[in-house]
Scaffold this active site. Structure first.
Site, PDB file in Angstrom:
ATOM      1  N   ASP A 161       0.872  -1.117   0.032  1.00 21.68           N
ATOM      2  CA  ASP A 161       0.003  -0.052   0.126  1.00 21.68           C
ATOM      3  C   ASP A 161       0.832   1.264  -0.063  1.00 21.68           C
ATOM      4  O   ASP A 161       0.387   2.313   0.069  1.00 21.68           O
ATOM      5  CB  ASP A 161      -1.003   0.095   1.087  1.00 21.68           C
ATOM      6  CG  ASP A 161      -0.344  -0.136   2.694  1.00 21.68           C
ATOM      7  OD1 ASP A 161       0.911  -0.005   2.809  1.00 21.68           O
ATOM      8  OD2 ASP A 161      -1.108  -0.070   3.428  1.00 21.68           O
ATOM      9  N   SER A 162       2.276   1.195  -0.144  1.00 21.55           N
ATOM     10  CA  SER A 162       3.271   1.994  -0.217  1.00 21.55           C
ATOM     11  C   SER A 162       2.606   2.705  -1.575  1.00 21.55           C
ATOM     12  O   SER A 162       3.383   3.957  -1.838  1.00 21.55           O
ATOM     13  CB  SER A 162       4.534   1.720  -0.132  1.00 21.55           C
ATOM     14  OG  SER A 162       4.624   0.588  -0.873  1.00 21.55           O
ATOM     15  N   ASP A 184      -1.175  -6.221  -0.129  1.00 23.32           N
ATOM     16  CA  ASP A 184      -1.420  -5.396   0.990  1.00 23.32           C
ATOM     17  C   ASP A 184      -2.926  -5.449   1.500  1.00 23.32           C
ATOM     18  O   ASP A 184      -3.481  -5.210   0.443  1.00 23.32           O
ATOM     19  CB  ASP A 184      -0.865  -4.063   1.389  1.00 23.32           C
ATOM     20  CG  ASP A 184       0.661  -4.152   2.161  1.00 23.32           C
ATOM     21  OD1 ASP A 184       0.529  -4.656   3.065  1.00 23.32           O
ATOM     22  OD2 ASP A 184       1.193  -3.261   1.607  1.00 23.32           O
ATOM     23  N   LYS A 235      -1.090  -9.361   3.270  1.00 21.59           N
ATOM     24  CA  LYS A 235      -0.463  -8.586   4.528  1.00 21.59           C
ATOM     25  C   LYS A 235      -1.260  -7.780   5.240  1.00 21.59           C
ATOM     26  O   LYS A 235      -1.905  -7.054   4.443  1.00 21.59           O
ATOM     27  CB  LYS A 235       0.991  -7.923   4.012  1.00 21.59           C
ATOM     28  CG  LYS A 235       1.774  -7.352   5.064  1.00 21.59           C
ATOM     29  CD  LYS A 235       3.164  -6.966   4.687  1.00 21.59           C
ATOM     30  CE  LYS A 235       3.392  -5.763   4.107  1.00 21.59           C
ATOM     31  NZ  LYS A 235       2.861  -4.513   4.495  1.00 21.59           N
ATOM     32  N   GLU A 275       9.429  -3.898  10.500  1.00 20.91           N
ATOM     33  CA  GLU A 275       9.766  -2.597   9.962  1.00 20.91           C
ATOM     34  C   GLU A 275      10.374  -1.717  10.969  1.00 20.91           C
ATOM     35  O   GLU A 275       9.457  -1.276  12.153  1.00 20.91           O
ATOM     36  CB  GLU A 275       8.597  -1.872   9.287  1.00 20.91           C
ATOM     37  CG  GLU A 275       9.019  -0.553   8.556  1.00 20.91           C
ATOM     38  CD  GLU A 275       8.088   0.156   7.599  1.00 20.91           C
ATOM     39  OE1 GLU A 275       7.023  -0.885   7.192  1.00 20.91           O
ATOM     40  OE2 GLU A 275       8.184   1.127   7.188  1.00 20.91           O
ATOM     41  N   GLU A 311      -1.211  -5.489   8.913  1.00 19.89           N
ATOM     42  CA  GLU A 311      -0.545  -4.520  10.123  1.00 19.89           C
ATOM     43  C   GLU A 311      -0.983  -4.923  11.310  1.00 19.89           C
ATOM     44  O   GLU A 311      -2.363  -4.519  11.498  1.00 19.89           O
ATOM     45  CB  GLU A 311      -0.358  -3.159   9.621  1.00 19.89           C
ATOM     46  CG  GLU A 311       0.331  -2.734   8.470  1.00 19.89           C
ATOM     47  CD  GLU A 311       0.661  -1.353   7.989  1.00 19.89           C
ATOM     48  OE1 GLU A 311       0.278  -0.513   9.143  1.00 19.89           O
ATOM     49  OE2 GLU A 311       1.022  -1.010   7.114  1.00 19.89           O
TER      50      GLU A 311
HETATM   51  O1  KIV Z   1       3.468  -1.070   1.590  1.00 18.33           O
HETATM   52  C1  KIV Z   1       4.844  -1.531   1.623  1.00 18.33           C
HETATM   53  O2  KIV Z   1       5.357  -1.446   0.430  1.00 18.33           O
HETATM   54  C2  KIV Z   1       5.279  -2.244   2.827  1.00 18.33           C
HETATM   55  C3  KIV Z   1       6.717  -2.373   2.681  1.00 18.33           C
HETATM   56  C4  KIV Z   1       7.567  -1.106   2.854  1.00 18.33           C
HETATM   57  C5  KIV Z   1       7.269  -3.363   3.589  1.00 18.33           C
HETATM   58  O3  KIV Z   1       4.531  -2.437   3.760  1.00 18.33           O
END
Ligand code: KIV
Length: 262
Positions: free
Chosen positions: A45-46, A84, A112, A181, A114
């Site tokens: 989600d970056s 994510d 993934k 992280e 959090e």
């Molecule tokens: O969203 C993302 O790219 C991440 C990585 C920085 C681990 O969670």
């Protein structure tokens, strides 16, 4: 071509072969990473910051994640594709199951999310439904408004114990992978040697089972500069990714200057 699977991750951990991971949000970047031989691709989600230009990952929606997961999945031939779950998409078990199912149908092989022990029930339900889970601990960007900024986590004894307990809890619930992280190297090493799940670090030193960076950052394609991010921008893209994979596999990266806290 042989695809990386959850079984490969477990094998890497037992055989102490480092896992090289990077992000991709589209078919072109996925193809490049595949050609270089990356083990794992995260549709992170970056993308909210890197692609959409937001200041945080919070505006990213399920529709955004589904679109980018489909784009990456279409080109992926060999990496484990992890997607994510965006902010607010796993507030209840039912919602998490629904949204994780959509991401798997879009082509992800793992999702993934959090959080730690608070997500144990959700992780257990996803696992039971056949959805492999990666937990993300330490600095959790979706909680930036709670944290008050992007700071190293787990620096004091209580915080460190909480992160270790969370890592044990998500592993017990079924998580096969844990992203760590921005935590101290010593804590990341302790977690890695304690839990059965494989660990992937970002800004957390050398002791994890693998490393991940945001590809656009390490290639110098984004405006972000982070102390933990080694730049490969002077190399042409395929060479840059190949060098990164080599550095991770050989334990060269992260060198001392990219470690945030010992
Ligand atoms: O969203 C993302 O790219 C991440 C990585 C920085 C681990 O969670």
């Amino acid at each position: 071509m042989v695809k990386t699977t959850v079984t490969t991750l477990a094998k890497c951990k037992t055989q102490k072969t480092k896992i090289a991971a990077l992000t991709a949000y589209d078919a072109a970047m996925t193809k490049l990473l595949n050609n270089a031989g990356i083990d794992l691709i995260l549709v992170g989600d970056s993308l909210g910051m890197v692609i959409q230009g937001h200041e945080t990952t919070i505006p990213v929606t399920m529709d955004d994640m589904l679109y980018h997961t489909r784009c990456a999945a279409k080109a992926n031939t060999s990496a484990l594709l992890v997607a994510d779950m965006p902010f607010g998409s796993y507030l209840s078990t039912e919602q998490a199951l629904y949204n994780a199912t959509k991401l798997m149908q879009a082509g992800a092989a793992m999702v993934k999310l959090e959080g730690g022990s608070d997500l144990a029930d959700i992780i257990a339900k996803l696992t039971k439904a056949g959805i492999p889970v990666c937990a993300h601990l330490g600095l959790m960007p979706q909680s930036v408004n709670q944290l008050g900024g992007y700071y190293v986590q787990g620096k004091n004894k209580e915080q460190a114990q909480k992160i270790l307990d969370d890592a044990k809890s998500v592993t017990k619930a079924g998580a096969k992978l844990v992203v760590l992280e921005c935590i101290p190297e010593s804590l990341a090493t302790t977690i890695t040697t304690t839990i059965k799940a494989a660990t992937i670090g970002i800004g957390s030193g050398k002791g994890t089972d693998g490393q991940i960076l945001v590809t656009h950052d390490m290639l110098g394609l984004s405006s972000n500069t982070y102390k933990f991010c080694k730049s490969y921008a002077s190399l042409e893209p395929l060479n840059a990714i190949t060098n990164y994979i080599h550095d991770v596999k050989e334990g060269v990266f992260p060198e001392k200057e990219y470690v945030l806290a010992l």
